[in-house]
Write a protein that holds these residues in place. Sequence first.
Motif, PDB file in Angstrom:
ATOM      1  N   ASN A 244       0.831  -1.206   0.000  1.00  9.83           N
ATOM      2  CA  ASN A 244       0.000   0.000   0.000  1.00  9.83           C
ATOM      3  C   ASN A 244       0.865   1.256   0.000  1.00  9.83           C
ATOM      4  O   ASN A 244       0.596   2.223   0.719  1.00  9.83           O
ATOM      5  CB  ASN A 244      -0.945   0.006   1.221  1.00  9.83           C
ATOM      6  CG  ASN A 244      -2.290  -0.623   0.917  1.00  9.83           C
ATOM      7  OD1 ASN A 244      -3.183  -0.639   1.759  1.00  9.83           O
ATOM      8  ND2 ASN A 244      -2.474  -1.127  -0.297  1.00  9.83           N
ATOM      9  N   GLY A 245       1.945   1.228  -0.799  1.00  8.06           N
ATOM     10  CA  GLY A 245       2.806   2.408  -0.927  1.00  8.06           C
ATOM     11  C   GLY A 245       2.667   3.027  -2.310  1.00  8.06           C
ATOM     12  O   GLY A 245       1.860   2.585  -3.138  1.00  8.06           O
ATOM     13  N   ASN A 246       3.491   4.034  -2.575  1.00 13.68           N
ATOM     14  CA  ASN A 246       3.412   4.726  -3.872  1.00 13.68           C
ATOM     15  C   ASN A 246       3.842   3.849  -5.042  1.00 13.68           C
ATOM     16  O   ASN A 246       3.378   4.047  -6.165  1.00 13.68           O
ATOM     17  CB  ASN A 246       4.277   5.991  -3.837  1.00 13.68           C
ATOM     18  CG  ASN A 246       3.560   7.130  -3.137  1.00 13.68           C
ATOM     19  OD1 ASN A 246       2.335   7.234  -3.199  1.00 13.68           O
ATOM     20  ND2 ASN A 246       4.312   7.996  -2.479  1.00 13.68           N
ATOM     21  N   VAL A 247       4.711   2.880  -4.776  1.00 13.33           N
ATOM     22  CA  VAL A 247       5.127   2.013  -5.888  1.00 13.33           C
ATOM     23  C   VAL A 247       3.971   1.102  -6.300  1.00 13.33           C
ATOM     24  O   VAL A 247       3.742   0.864  -7.492  1.00 13.33           O
ATOM     25  CB  VAL A 247       6.393   1.219  -5.517  1.00 13.33           C
ATOM     26  CG1 VAL A 247       6.734   0.204  -6.600  1.00 13.33           C
ATOM     27  CG2 VAL A 247       7.569   2.176  -5.330  1.00 13.33           C
TER      28      VAL A 247
ATOM     29  N   ASP B 143       1.968   3.198  -8.509  1.00 10.37           N
ATOM     30  CA  ASP B 143       2.592   3.325  -9.834  1.00 10.37           C
ATOM     31  C   ASP B 143       2.280   2.095 -10.679  1.00 10.37           C
ATOM     32  O   ASP B 143       1.876   2.198 -11.839  1.00 10.37           O
ATOM     33  CB  ASP B 143       4.123   3.432  -9.715  1.00 10.37           C
ATOM     34  CG  ASP B 143       4.616   4.831  -9.340  1.00 10.37           C
ATOM     35  OD1 ASP B 143       3.818   5.778  -9.382  1.00 10.37           O
ATOM     36  OD2 ASP B 143       5.813   4.953  -9.011  1.00 10.37           O
TER      37      ASP B 143
ATOM     38  N   ARG C 224      -2.036  -5.026   3.933  1.00  7.62           N
ATOM     39  CA  ARG C 224      -2.205  -5.884   5.120  1.00  7.62           C
ATOM     40  C   ARG C 224      -2.826  -5.115   6.279  1.00  7.62           C
ATOM     41  O   ARG C 224      -3.326  -5.696   7.228  1.00  7.62           O
ATOM     42  CB  ARG C 224      -0.886  -6.521   5.521  1.00  7.62           C
ATOM     43  CG  ARG C 224       0.199  -5.541   5.908  1.00  7.62           C
ATOM     44  CD  ARG C 224       1.484  -6.262   6.254  1.00  7.62           C
ATOM     45  NE  ARG C 224       2.585  -5.336   6.441  1.00  7.62           N
ATOM     46  CZ  ARG C 224       3.818  -5.711   6.690  1.00  7.62           C
ATOM     47  NH1 ARG C 224       4.119  -6.992   6.794  1.00  7.62           N
ATOM     48  NH2 ARG C 224       4.777  -4.817   6.842  1.00  7.62           N
ATOM     49  N   ARG C 225      -2.769  -3.745   6.191  1.00  3.47           N
ATOM     50  CA  ARG C 225      -3.451  -2.947   7.217  1.00  3.47           C
ATOM     51  C   ARG C 225      -4.598  -2.175   6.557  1.00  3.47           C
ATOM     52  O   ARG C 225      -5.083  -2.569   5.508  1.00  3.47           O
ATOM     53  CB  ARG C 225      -2.438  -2.053   7.919  1.00  3.47           C
ATOM     54  CG  ARG C 225      -1.344  -2.891   8.619  1.00  3.47           C
ATOM     55  CD  ARG C 225      -0.493  -2.087   9.567  1.00  3.47           C
ATOM     56  NE  ARG C 225       0.394  -1.166   8.868  1.00  3.47           N
ATOM     57  CZ  ARG C 225       0.932  -0.097   9.424  1.00  3.47           C
ATOM     58  NH1 ARG C 225       0.662   0.186  10.698  1.00  3.47           N
ATOM     59  NH2 ARG C 225       1.735   0.704   8.746  1.00  3.47           N
TER      60      ARG C 225
ATOM     61  N   GLU D 296      -0.639  11.150  -5.861  1.00  2.00           N
ATOM     62  CA  GLU D 296      -0.497   9.891  -6.587  1.00  2.00           C
ATOM     63  C   GLU D 296      -1.775   9.056  -6.473  1.00  2.00           C
ATOM     64  O   GLU D 296      -2.221   8.439  -7.440  1.00  2.00           O
ATOM     65  CB  GLU D 296       0.699   9.103  -6.036  1.00  2.00           C
ATOM     66  CG  GLU D 296       2.072   9.642  -6.436  1.00  2.00           C
ATOM     67  CD  GLU D 296       2.411  11.025  -5.884  1.00  2.00           C
ATOM     68  OE1 GLU D 296       1.879  11.393  -4.815  1.00  2.00           O
ATOM     69  OE2 GLU D 296       3.194  11.730  -6.539  1.00  2.00           O
TER      70      GLU D 296
ATOM     71  N   CYS E  87       5.080  -5.025  -4.186  1.00  2.00           N
ATOM     72  CA  CYS E  87       5.626  -3.653  -4.078  1.00  2.00           C
ATOM     73  C   CYS E  87       5.745  -3.316  -2.600  1.00  2.00           C
ATOM     74  O   CYS E  87       4.976  -2.509  -2.064  1.00  2.00           O
ATOM     75  CB  CYS E  87       4.696  -2.663  -4.775  1.00  2.00           C
ATOM     76  SG  CYS E  87       4.360  -3.081  -6.493  1.00  2.00           S
ATOM     77  N   ILE E  88       6.671  -3.991  -1.940  1.00  2.00           N
ATOM     78  CA  ILE E  88       6.760  -3.850  -0.481  1.00  2.00           C
ATOM     79  C   ILE E  88       8.095  -3.233  -0.068  1.00  2.00           C
ATOM     80  O   ILE E  88       8.515  -3.363   1.069  1.00  2.00           O
ATOM     81  CB  ILE E  88       6.536  -5.203   0.221  1.00  2.00           C
ATOM     82  CG1 ILE E  88       7.632  -6.209  -0.172  1.00  2.00           C
ATOM     83  CG2 ILE E  88       5.161  -5.778  -0.113  1.00  2.00           C
ATOM     84  CD1 ILE E  88       7.681  -7.412   0.757  1.00  2.00           C
ATOM     85  N   GLY E  89       8.755  -2.563  -0.995  1.00  2.00           N
ATOM     86  CA  GLY E  89      10.031  -1.913  -0.687  1.00  2.00           C
ATOM     87  C   GLY E  89      11.151  -2.481  -1.540  1.00  2.00           C
ATOM     88  O   GLY E  89      10.916  -3.308  -2.427  1.00  2.00           O
TER      89      GLY E  89
ATOM     90  N   TRP F 114      19.050   6.188  -0.160  1.00  2.00           N
ATOM     91  CA  TRP F 114      18.502   4.908   0.293  1.00  2.00           C
ATOM     92  C   TRP F 114      19.590   4.004   0.858  1.00  2.00           C
ATOM     93  O   TRP F 114      19.324   3.182   1.722  1.00  2.00           O
ATOM     94  CB  TRP F 114      17.756   4.219  -0.853  1.00  2.00           C
ATOM     95  CG  TRP F 114      16.400   4.837  -1.112  1.00  2.00           C
ATOM     96  CD1 TRP F 114      15.877   5.946  -0.510  1.00  2.00           C
ATOM     97  CD2 TRP F 114      15.386   4.359  -2.021  1.00  2.00           C
ATOM     98  NE1 TRP F 114      14.615   6.197  -1.000  1.00  2.00           N
ATOM     99  CE2 TRP F 114      14.294   5.252  -1.921  1.00  2.00           C
ATOM    100  CE3 TRP F 114      15.303   3.285  -2.900  1.00  2.00           C
ATOM    101  CZ2 TRP F 114      13.128   5.084  -2.677  1.00  2.00           C
ATOM    102  CZ3 TRP F 114      14.144   3.117  -3.653  1.00  2.00           C
ATOM    103  CH2 TRP F 114      13.066   4.009  -3.534  1.00  2.00           C
TER     104      TRP F 114
ATOM    105  N   SER G 144      13.093   5.041   1.669  1.00  2.00           N
ATOM    106  CA  SER G 144      11.989   5.871   2.159  1.00  2.00           C
ATOM    107  C   SER G 144      12.201   7.304   1.689  1.00  2.00           C
ATOM    108  O   SER G 144      13.324   7.691   1.325  1.00  2.00           O
ATOM    109  CB  SER G 144      11.963   5.857   3.692  1.00  2.00           C
ATOM    110  OG  SER G 144      13.137   6.463   4.169  1.00  2.00           O
ATOM    111  N   GLY G 145      11.122   8.055   1.686  1.00  2.00           N
ATOM    112  CA  GLY G 145      11.211   9.474   1.351  1.00  2.00           C
ATOM    113  C   GLY G 145      11.086   9.722  -0.139  1.00  2.00           C
ATOM    114  O   GLY G 145      11.037   8.793  -0.948  1.00  2.00           O
TER     115      GLY G 145
END
Length: 437
Positions: free
Chosen positions: A149-152, A155, A193-194, A205, A312-314, A348, A354-355
Amino acid sequence: MRHVAIIGSGPAGYYTAEAAQKQWGDDVRVDIFDRLPVPYGLIRTGVAPDHQSIKGVSKRYESVSMAANSRFLGNVTIGEDVSIAELQELYDAVVLATGAPNDKMPGLPGENLGNVFGSATFVGWYNGHPNFAKLNPQLSGKTAVVIGNGNVALDVARILAKTRAEFAGSDIVGHALDLLDSSKLERIVILGRRGPHQIAMTPKELGELGHLTRACPRVDPADLPDEGEDALLEPGQRKSVNHLRSFAAIPESHRADMAIEIEFDFFAAPKSIMGSDGKVTAVEVERTRLEGGRAVGTGEIYEIPADIVVACIGYQTSPIPGVPFEENAGRFANAEGRILPGLYCVGWARRGPSGTIGTNRPDGFSVVEKIAEDIGNGGGKKGSAGFDAIAAARKLDIVEFHDWQKIDQAEVQRAREGAPREKFVRVEDMIGAAGLE
Ligand code: NAP
């Protein structure tokens, strides 16, 4: 004279070079290395191809490269062509700006099945990174599952959903555009997951998902916390959650016109990836609930049919033999960017993935302060001249900035109509365009 070597020509590397130029002016020489023959790292191969305004920052890096006290040295692999130890001998400061270029995978049973990818691989594919250009994902099935659940994750979902026309003005590579154009996807499930209040997506985004030609986001209103609880969120996060609320309110009549649904499945932790004949067919998911902010399994298990999965978890940083590394945090062991006097890390590689791009600017400036404390006026090292001697002895094909400008020009010339460029996706073709064959 001070001699600084920066390994990696992405945002972290370039902001560090800029900071060194500001700090010492004519009293520093900066060499910026990259293993690819082309500069800009994540700006070129990480930032989404339809986010051209973010890529505009490379103009700033261009002027850093063109300054008389700095050089770009592409097509040099540190650790193969020249070692870190050799660079430490030659330069007063060696700065690792190597980013986090590798997939981080969730560690699920079945994640090695065909058509299951990590985000570094998948993003690298549609952005024309030479390591991933041959990926050839299959988009002939109906359902994609995007984990995270991030920006990637956003994308990837957006790129999978866009029509050819929506890529106008982007620099998506031709091989990806053609394959995406033939996609038969009807459903893209984004697994979190949350819950909605815990997303790592930024409002601009997230808002883009609400304006796609053939795809419509779906959020189950039952997953949304009471509206009053939004007041506890930071303003940015509140805006993101507002987008989710507006997605939840999209009328069914509007959805009916859309070929693709982008479905947010919250409180959903992937348990395993299932397949047949070596290829993914489904993702097994456990429903979760939040306990003290953490996702805890409820024991309720269900399956989502899946023809392609992108985790897409990092991302992960590559350790370098001999350089202290913090496995858990996925970065070099450092105190405010200092690994040890003479060896530093930024971006990184320093803080983990991050960021935003802009976060790297203060990072670069703060590491240059540390370098200044450690190296004084410099230790009379050989710097660039020493590296040039090694490069000549080893017959390295170095791509300098003026060579990159030839590659750049060739990419611009071969662009399809309306696109800023058509990237070369093979190192040989980049070298060829630079006239260095
Ligand atoms: P991220 O922001 O750290 O998000 C990772 C997501 O993966 C989180 O939702 C996390 O959930 C989830 N996750 C982690 N491990 C998981 C697991 N085992 N199973 C299921 N879910 C899991 O990472 P990212 O999206 O890769 O982005 C990296 C950085 O680049 C971020 O700072 C991002 O903002 C930035 N970025 C910015 C832009 C932009 O500004 N346009 C575009 C792309 C990337 P939990 O929260 O529960 O851990």
